[in-house]
Design a protein around this motif. Sequence first.
Motif, PDB file in Angstrom:
ATOM      1  N   THR A 100       4.083   1.818   2.549  1.00 29.79           N
ATOM      2  CA  THR A 100       5.107   2.860   2.417  1.00 29.79           C
ATOM      3  C   THR A 100       4.665   4.104   1.679  1.00 29.79           C
ATOM      4  OG1 THR A 100       7.465   3.154   2.081  1.00 29.79           O
ATOM      5  CG2 THR A 100       6.222   1.973   0.105  1.00 29.79           C
ATOM      6  N   GLY A 101       5.092   5.401   1.984  1.00 33.21           N
ATOM      7  CA  GLY A 101       4.968   6.629   1.176  1.00 33.21           C
ATOM      8  C   GLY A 101       3.382   7.129   1.272  1.00 33.21           C
ATOM      9  N   ALA A 139       0.762  -1.161  -0.121  1.00 34.46           N
ATOM     10  CA  ALA A 139      -0.017   0.072  -0.046  1.00 34.46           C
ATOM     11  C   ALA A 139       0.923   1.108   0.090  1.00 34.46           C
ATOM     12  CB  ALA A 139      -0.790  -0.017   1.046  1.00 34.46           C
ATOM     13  N   ARG A 140       0.885   1.920  -1.071  1.00 35.59           N
ATOM     14  CA  ARG A 140       1.843   3.216  -1.206  1.00 35.59           C
ATOM     15  C   ARG A 140       1.346   4.365  -1.739  1.00 35.59           C
ATOM     16  NH1 ARG A 140       6.615   0.866  -5.058  1.00 35.59           N
ATOM     17  NH2 ARG A 140       4.863  -0.196  -6.099  1.00 35.59           N
ATOM     18  N   TYR A 141       1.669   5.531  -1.297  1.00 34.95           N
ATOM     19  CA  TYR A 141       1.104   6.994  -2.153  1.00 34.95           C
ATOM     20  C   TYR A 141       0.024   7.181  -1.801  1.00 34.95           C
ATOM     21  CZ  TYR A 141       5.900   5.880  -3.998  1.00 34.95           C
ATOM     22  OH  TYR A 141       7.138   5.344  -4.366  1.00 34.95           O
ATOM     23  N   GLY A 142      -0.797   6.783  -0.859  1.00 35.11           N
ATOM     24  CA  GLY A 142      -2.211   6.904  -0.364  1.00 35.11           C
ATOM     25  C   GLY A 142      -2.208   8.283   0.423  1.00 35.11           C
ATOM     26  N   GLY A 161      -0.409   7.705   9.237  1.00 26.56           N
ATOM     27  CA  GLY A 161      -0.152   7.992   7.880  1.00 26.56           C
ATOM     28  C   GLY A 161      -0.189   6.570   7.070  1.00 26.56           C
ATOM     29  N   GLY A 162       0.650   5.646   7.556  1.00 25.58           N
ATOM     30  CA  GLY A 162       0.527   4.290   7.325  1.00 25.58           C
ATOM     31  C   GLY A 162      -0.763   3.364   7.719  1.00 25.58           C
ATOM     32  N   PHE A 163      -1.091   3.678   8.746  1.00 24.46           N
ATOM     33  CA  PHE A 163      -2.060   2.673   9.499  1.00 24.46           C
ATOM     34  C   PHE A 163      -3.010   3.477  10.483  1.00 24.46           C
ATOM     35  CE2 PHE A 163      -2.919  -1.539   8.600  1.00 24.46           C
ATOM     36  CZ  PHE A 163      -4.197  -2.017   9.033  1.00 24.46           C
ATOM     37  N   HIS A 164      -4.132   3.666  10.336  1.00 27.32           N
ATOM     38  CA  HIS A 164      -4.956   3.995  11.670  1.00 27.32           C
ATOM     39  C   HIS A 164      -5.848   2.892  11.924  1.00 27.32           C
ATOM     40  CE1 HIS A 164      -7.498   7.775  13.388  1.00 27.32           C
ATOM     41  NE2 HIS A 164      -7.457   6.517  14.283  1.00 27.32           N
ATOM     42  N   ASN A 165      -5.916   2.438  13.167  1.00 27.93           N
ATOM     43  CA  ASN A 165      -6.658   1.364  13.707  1.00 27.93           C
ATOM     44  C   ASN A 165      -7.527   1.658  14.765  1.00 27.93           C
ATOM     45  OD1 ASN A 165      -7.444  -1.270  14.169  1.00 27.93           O
ATOM     46  ND2 ASN A 165      -6.137  -1.575  15.806  1.00 27.93           N
ATOM     47  N   VAL A 206       6.735  -1.092   7.560  1.00 29.03           N
ATOM     48  CA  VAL A 206       5.833   0.125   7.560  1.00 29.03           C
ATOM     49  C   VAL A 206       6.878   1.511   7.732  1.00 29.03           C
ATOM     50  CG1 VAL A 206       4.103   1.698   8.572  1.00 29.03           C
ATOM     51  CG2 VAL A 206       3.912  -0.908   8.828  1.00 29.03           C
ATOM     52  N   SER A 207       6.976   1.837   6.338  1.00 28.71           N
ATOM     53  CA  SER A 207       8.003   3.015   6.209  1.00 28.71           C
ATOM     54  C   SER A 207       7.867   4.025   5.584  1.00 28.71           C
ATOM     55  CB  SER A 207       9.223   2.368   5.731  1.00 28.71           C
ATOM     56  OG  SER A 207       9.023   1.879   4.212  1.00 28.71           O
ATOM     57  N   GLU A 208       8.555   5.149   5.623  1.00 24.22           N
ATOM     58  CA  GLU A 208       8.457   6.499   4.989  1.00 24.22           C
ATOM     59  C   GLU A 208       6.905   6.948   4.889  1.00 24.22           C
ATOM     60  OE1 GLU A 208      11.198   8.009   4.192  1.00 24.22           O
ATOM     61  OE2 GLU A 208      12.317   6.202   5.097  1.00 24.22           O
ATOM     62  N   ASN A 209       6.410   6.778   5.973  1.00 25.12           N
ATOM     63  CA  ASN A 209       5.061   7.529   5.839  1.00 25.12           C
ATOM     64  C   ASN A 209       4.856   8.853   6.518  1.00 25.12           C
ATOM     65  OD1 ASN A 209       3.252   5.193   4.719  1.00 25.12           O
ATOM     66  ND2 ASN A 209       4.355   4.026   6.512  1.00 25.12           N
ATOM     67  N   ASP A 210       3.971   9.585   6.468  1.00 27.05           N
ATOM     68  CA  ASP A 210       3.912  10.870   6.978  1.00 27.05           C
ATOM     69  C   ASP A 210       2.625  11.284   7.725  1.00 27.05           C
ATOM     70  OD1 ASP A 210       5.154  13.526   7.633  1.00 27.05           O
ATOM     71  OD2 ASP A 210       3.717  14.285   6.237  1.00 27.05           O
TER      72      ASP A 210
END
Length: 135
Positions: free
Chosen positions: A28-29, A2-5, A36-40, A52-56
């Motif tokens: 990522t991204g 999952a990226r660039y979302g 940024g990567g995951f909201h639970n 899980v990397s490079e998320n903002d």
Amino acid sequence: TARYGYYSSGGGFFNDGGTVILSESTITGNDADLGGGFHNLGGEVTLTHSTVSENDASGGIHYTGGGAGFQNRDGMVTLTHSTVSGNSADWSGGGFFHHSGTVTLTHSTVSGNSADGEGGGFYRSEEHTSELQSH
């Protein structure tokens, strides 16, 4: 992968009370105000051999955090042989913003994350009691 979302909550994934199981996956991204990567939100998330990397997390405020890698509220997050790295939050919780619930890390790494506020790697909200287990 999952990226660039981008979304206001959960740029890569938003879990609202469900069950998510990912293996050998990369998140990522992604960018979100919260998680940024995951909201639970009240669900159960299990990652195995995943990254899980490079998320903002570019929004939120101090008490709602950011959680560039993960934001966990009233849920259960379990990481096994996984890595949370290189995530960046404008507020708190570069790797994790843990509001409430349980986070279990087994043979996993949280490193190289940053936050302009508190908890570059891991931030636990002072407003709630929570449990962090590391095996």
